[in-house]
Design a protein around this motif. Structure first.
Motif, mmCIF file in Angstrom:
data_model
loop_
_atom_site.group_PDB
_atom_site.id
_atom_site.type_symbol
_atom_site.label_atom_id
_atom_site.label_comp_id
_atom_site.label_asym_id
_atom_site.label_seq_id
_atom_site.Cartn_x
_atom_site.Cartn_y
_atom_site.Cartn_z
ATOM 1 N N LEU A 21 0.744 -1.193 0.120
ATOM 2 C CA LEU A 21 -0.123 0.038 -0.042
ATOM 3 C C LEU A 21 0.720 1.435 -0.021
ATOM 4 C CD1 LEU A 21 -2.896 -1.075 2.248
ATOM 5 C CD2 LEU A 21 -2.833 -0.764 -0.134
ATOM 6 N N GLN A 23 3.077 2.005 -2.103
ATOM 7 C CA GLN A 23 3.051 2.287 -3.555
ATOM 8 C C GLN A 23 2.312 3.342 -3.761
ATOM 9 O OE1 GLN A 23 3.920 -1.028 -6.267
ATOM 10 N NE2 GLN A 23 3.013 -2.292 -4.643
ATOM 11 N N LEU A 24 1.246 3.685 -3.007
ATOM 12 C CA LEU A 24 -0.243 4.564 -3.401
ATOM 13 C C LEU A 24 0.421 5.925 -2.896
ATOM 14 C CD1 LEU A 24 -3.036 2.458 -2.445
ATOM 15 C CD2 LEU A 24 -2.046 2.819 -4.831
ATOM 16 N N HIS A 26 2.345 7.785 -4.380
ATOM 17 C CA HIS A 26 2.284 8.746 -5.625
ATOM 18 C C HIS A 26 1.236 9.429 -5.801
ATOM 19 C CE1 HIS A 26 6.251 7.486 -7.170
ATOM 20 N NE2 HIS A 26 6.097 6.281 -7.245
ATOM 21 N N TYR A 27 0.070 9.028 -5.284
ATOM 22 C CA TYR A 27 -1.363 9.481 -5.567
ATOM 23 C C TYR A 27 -1.787 10.331 -4.399
ATOM 24 C CZ TYR A 27 -1.362 6.030 -9.194
ATOM 25 O OH TYR A 27 -1.099 5.417 -10.310
ATOM 26 N N GLY A 33 6.366 6.747 -3.594
ATOM 27 C CA GLY A 33 5.999 5.025 -3.815
ATOM 28 C C GLY A 33 6.872 4.284 -4.457
ATOM 29 N N PHE A 94 -2.560 2.192 -9.672
ATOM 30 C CA PHE A 94 -3.574 2.313 -8.745
ATOM 31 C C PHE A 94 -4.238 1.017 -8.047
ATOM 32 C CE2 PHE A 94 -7.490 3.603 -6.390
ATOM 33 C CZ PHE A 94 -7.004 4.474 -5.584
ATOM 34 N N ILE A 98 -3.459 -2.663 -4.617
ATOM 35 C CA ILE A 98 -4.489 -2.714 -3.550
ATOM 36 C C ILE A 98 -5.007 -4.276 -3.949
ATOM 37 C CG2 ILE A 98 -6.993 -2.397 -3.225
ATOM 38 C CD1 ILE A 98 -6.574 0.676 -4.345
#
Length: 120
Positions: A21, A23-24, A26-27, A33, A94, A98
């Motif tokens: 998680l 990695q998210l 970035h968003y 991320g 994205f 998940i």
């Protein structure tokens, strides 16, 4: 005299889920991320069961996404195909963390779609 080699790996599925998680980031905040999962993987790959496999998959996904983004920038000039690639990379980046966080929580191996295995 007999030496018994006992495995000192601990099972920590929550750390695997957190690693996927992160990695998210970035968003959420725009950066981190790639660096945060890399640090978690390098710090715990020898102490957490399955962390090496999951960490390699995460880094391979991040490197593949970076390559796809770099290749799609000049492709924008070719009938706008690069824009579709950027949208696809955004969706892939994205959704896949998940999905694999859920898989890690269930004790399954990670599965990243369209990932180039840079680190075998």
């Amino acid at each position: 005299m007999e030496v018994i080699n006992q495995s000192t790996l601990r099972t920590d599925r929550s750390l695997l889920v957190i690693t996927h998680l992160t990695q998210l980031l970035h968003y959420i905040i725009g950066f981190g991320g790639f660096i945060v999962p890399l640090i978690i993987w390098l710090a715990s790959k020898n102490s957490v069961e399955d962390m090496n496999e999951h960490g390699k998959s995460i880094i391979n996904l991040q490197l593949s996404m970076l390559l796809y983004i770099i290749l799609s920038i000049p492709a924008i000039l070719l009938l706008g195909l690069g824009i579709l690639t950027l949208i696809g990379v955004g969706i892939l980046g994205f959704v896949m963390p998940i999905v694999n966080a859920v898989r890690a929580g269930n004790g399954e191996s990670p599965s990243y779609f369209l990932t180039i295995p840079f680190i075998p």
